[in-house]
Design a protein around this motif. Structure first.
Motif, PDB file in Angstrom:
ATOM      1  N   LEU A  52      52.524   3.824  30.592  1.00 23.62           N
ATOM      2  CA  LEU A  52      53.370   4.089  29.422  1.00 23.62           C
ATOM      3  C   LEU A  52      54.673   3.314  29.538  1.00 23.62           C
ATOM      4  O   LEU A  52      55.133   2.701  28.562  1.00 23.62           O
ATOM      5  CB  LEU A  52      53.632   5.587  29.306  1.00 23.62           C
ATOM      6  N   CYS A  53      55.259   3.309  30.723  1.00 21.08           N
ATOM      7  CA  CYS A  53      56.506   2.557  30.934  1.00 21.08           C
ATOM      8  C   CYS A  53      56.276   1.055  30.759  1.00 21.08           C
ATOM      9  O   CYS A  53      57.096   0.363  30.145  1.00 21.08           O
ATOM     10  CB  CYS A  53      57.048   2.843  32.334  1.00 21.08           C
ATOM     11  N   ILE A  54      55.158   0.564  31.294  1.00 18.96           N
ATOM     12  CA  ILE A  54      54.853  -0.869  31.173  1.00 18.96           C
ATOM     13  C   ILE A  54      54.733  -1.283  29.710  1.00 18.96           C
ATOM     14  O   ILE A  54      55.304  -2.302  29.276  1.00 18.96           O
ATOM     15  CB  ILE A  54      53.551  -1.210  31.918  1.00 18.96           C
ATOM     16  N   TYR A  55      54.013  -0.481  28.925  1.00 16.44           N
ATOM     17  CA  TYR A  55      53.806  -0.837  27.518  1.00 16.44           C
ATOM     18  C   TYR A  55      55.093  -0.733  26.712  1.00 16.44           C
ATOM     19  O   TYR A  55      55.357  -1.559  25.828  1.00 16.44           O
ATOM     20  CB  TYR A  55      52.721   0.054  26.914  1.00 16.44           C
ATOM     21  N   ILE A  56      55.902   0.275  26.996  1.00 13.13           N
ATOM     22  CA  ILE A  56      57.173   0.418  26.288  1.00 13.13           C
ATOM     23  C   ILE A  56      58.107  -0.751  26.608  1.00 13.13           C
ATOM     24  O   ILE A  56      58.759  -1.309  25.718  1.00 13.13           O
ATOM     25  CB  ILE A  56      57.835   1.762  26.633  1.00 13.13           C
ATOM     26  N   ILE A  57      58.144  -1.143  27.877  1.00  9.90           N
ATOM     27  CA  ILE A  57      58.956  -2.293  28.266  1.00  9.90           C
ATOM     28  C   ILE A  57      58.466  -3.562  27.569  1.00  9.90           C
ATOM     29  O   ILE A  57      59.258  -4.387  27.104  1.00  9.90           O
ATOM     30  CB  ILE A  57      58.934  -2.475  29.802  1.00  9.90           C
ATOM     31  N   ALA A  58      57.136  -3.699  27.467  1.00  7.99           N
ATOM     32  CA  ALA A  58      56.564  -4.869  26.794  1.00  7.99           C
ATOM     33  C   ALA A  58      56.998  -4.914  25.331  1.00  7.99           C
ATOM     34  O   ALA A  58      57.345  -5.983  24.808  1.00  7.99           O
ATOM     35  CB  ALA A  58      55.039  -4.838  26.896  1.00  7.99           C
ATOM     36  N   VAL A  59      56.990  -3.763  24.661  1.00  6.46           N
ATOM     37  CA  VAL A  59      57.412  -3.708  23.261  1.00  6.46           C
ATOM     38  C   VAL A  59      58.884  -4.095  23.129  1.00  6.46           C
ATOM     39  O   VAL A  59      59.272  -4.872  22.238  1.00  6.46           O
ATOM     40  CB  VAL A  59      57.176  -2.296  22.683  1.00  6.46           C
ATOM     41  N   VAL A 102      49.220  -2.928  21.685  1.00  2.00           N
ATOM     42  CA  VAL A 102      50.033  -2.117  22.589  1.00  2.00           C
ATOM     43  C   VAL A 102      50.207  -0.693  22.075  1.00  2.00           C
ATOM     44  O   VAL A 102      50.145   0.267  22.850  1.00  2.00           O
ATOM     45  CB  VAL A 102      51.409  -2.780  22.808  1.00  2.00           C
ATOM     46  N   ILE A 103      50.411  -0.519  20.765  1.00  7.05           N
ATOM     47  CA  ILE A 103      50.646   0.823  20.207  1.00  7.05           C
ATOM     48  C   ILE A 103      49.495   1.785  20.519  1.00  7.05           C
ATOM     49  O   ILE A 103      49.743   2.920  20.940  1.00  7.05           O
ATOM     50  CB  ILE A 103      50.917   0.747  18.691  1.00  7.05           C
ATOM     51  N   ASN A 109      48.077   7.189  25.970  1.00  8.45           N
ATOM     52  CA  ASN A 109      48.729   7.646  27.201  1.00  8.45           C
ATOM     53  C   ASN A 109      49.708   8.783  26.912  1.00  8.45           C
ATOM     54  O   ASN A 109      49.835   9.731  27.685  1.00  8.45           O
ATOM     55  CB  ASN A 109      49.469   6.493  27.876  1.00  8.45           C
ATOM     56  N   LEU A 110      50.384   8.695  25.766  1.00 10.24           N
ATOM     57  CA  LEU A 110      51.392   9.687  25.413  1.00 10.24           C
ATOM     58  C   LEU A 110      50.771  11.022  25.038  1.00 10.24           C
ATOM     59  O   LEU A 110      51.322  12.090  25.333  1.00 10.24           O
ATOM     60  CB  LEU A 110      52.235   9.154  24.243  1.00 10.24           C
ATOM     61  N   PHE A 111      49.588  10.983  24.403  1.00  9.15           N
ATOM     62  CA  PHE A 111      48.988  12.218  23.898  1.00  9.15           C
ATOM     63  C   PHE A 111      47.724  12.604  24.664  1.00  9.15           C
ATOM     64  O   PHE A 111      46.848  13.278  24.129  1.00  9.15           O
ATOM     65  CB  PHE A 111      48.690  12.074  22.408  1.00  9.15           C
TER      66      PHE A 111
END
Length: 274
Positions: A52-59, A102-103, A109-111
């Motif tokens: 989740l952190c990796i994808y958020i950083i990518a965004v 990515v979304i 992962n979030l839900f």
């Protein structure tokens, strides 16, 4: 030799056969098992937080790059303005494409914080899945689905129609995953996919598959107390992994059905027509 299942899944490495296995399993993905059913989780909390952190950083990085390119386009020398505009436009397009992929990763992962358990009932040969609708293998999605982050896929499958394959997950660590190919009855025509066991190293990718085969057919070779909860802790398991996750009441009852006749009675009582 290619997979016998069609269409073949991307990253395919090998087909897995059903049959007698005798493999030890001390695995954190086995959440619970009793005489009737077992439950494997597909999401480990530590993995979810990491990805989740990796994808958020990518965004954030993608959006920042587009903003910077846009500002440079506005401030640049007129001679270079066209080139900068094209670069900014390309960045915007790339950002939208990346967000498209990515979304869904962020959503599932979030839900899926309860692990998205998959349930195998050995006495009715039924398999139950309740997971984020984005926890799948689709590439083409209607734009409206991105406005439904909590949408879930809840289904009942026949064990006989599920077949295992190993795929590479394309990571630098050469990890592999076990995927269940859902086929039309009696054929090798694939109509759906279910992620069973993500991200394994080497031969470990077949351990869960082997244990489930042992449980479903050769029950005595599967140790049902190797999981997160012991066989007499069903209430604790359900409170932790099942409650509040949108499982239909009839399906939770069906976990413990001891025959197809009992399953049919449960469905009739709950007016389930499928």
């Amino acid at each position: 030799m290619p997979s016998k299942y069609r269409p073949q899944i991307f990253g395919w490495f090998g087909d897995l056969d059903k049959g007698p296995y005798s493999v030890p399993l001390h695995d954190r993905r086995l959440s619970y098992a009793n005489n009737n059913y077992c439950a494997f989780i597909r999401k480990i909390p530590s993995d979810q937080v990491f990805y989740l952190c990796i994808y958020i950083i990518a965004v954030i990085l993608l959006c920042s790059a587009v903003v910077i390119l846009s500002i440079l386009t506005y401030l640049c020398d007129p001679i270079l303005e066209t080139n900068m505009f094209l670069a900014a436009l390309s960045g915007v397009i790339l950002c939208f494409i990346a967000m498209y992929f990515v979304i869904p990763e962020i959503y599932h992962n979030l839900f899926s914080h309860r692990g998205s358990p998959i349930i195998f009932n050995r006495k009715t040969s039924k398999v139950y899945v309740n997971e984020s609708d984005f926890f799948n293998f689709k590439f083409l999605r209607h734009p409206v689905v991105f406005l439904q982050p909590k949408k879930r896929r809840i289904k009942e499958y026949d064990w006989d129609d599920l077949h295992g394959v190993i795929i590479h997950n394309m990571s630098r660590n050469a990890l592999s995953s076990t995927v269940l190919m859902v086929c039309q009855p009696g054929t090798h025509q694939v109509i759906d996919h279910i992620m069973l066991d993500p991200a394994r190293a080497g031969a470990g990718s077949t351990f869960v598959w082997g244990w489930i085969n042992s449980f479903m057919v050769y029950y005595k070779s599967a140790n049902i107390d190797d999981g997160e909860y012991k066989s007499d802790q069903e209430a604790e398991f359900k409170a932790h992994r099942i409650d509040g996750q949108g499982w239909p009441e009839w399906m939770v009852e069906a976990f413990n059905a001891t025959s197809l006749e009992e399953l049919a009675e449960i469905k009739q009582r709950h007016n389930i027509t499928q």
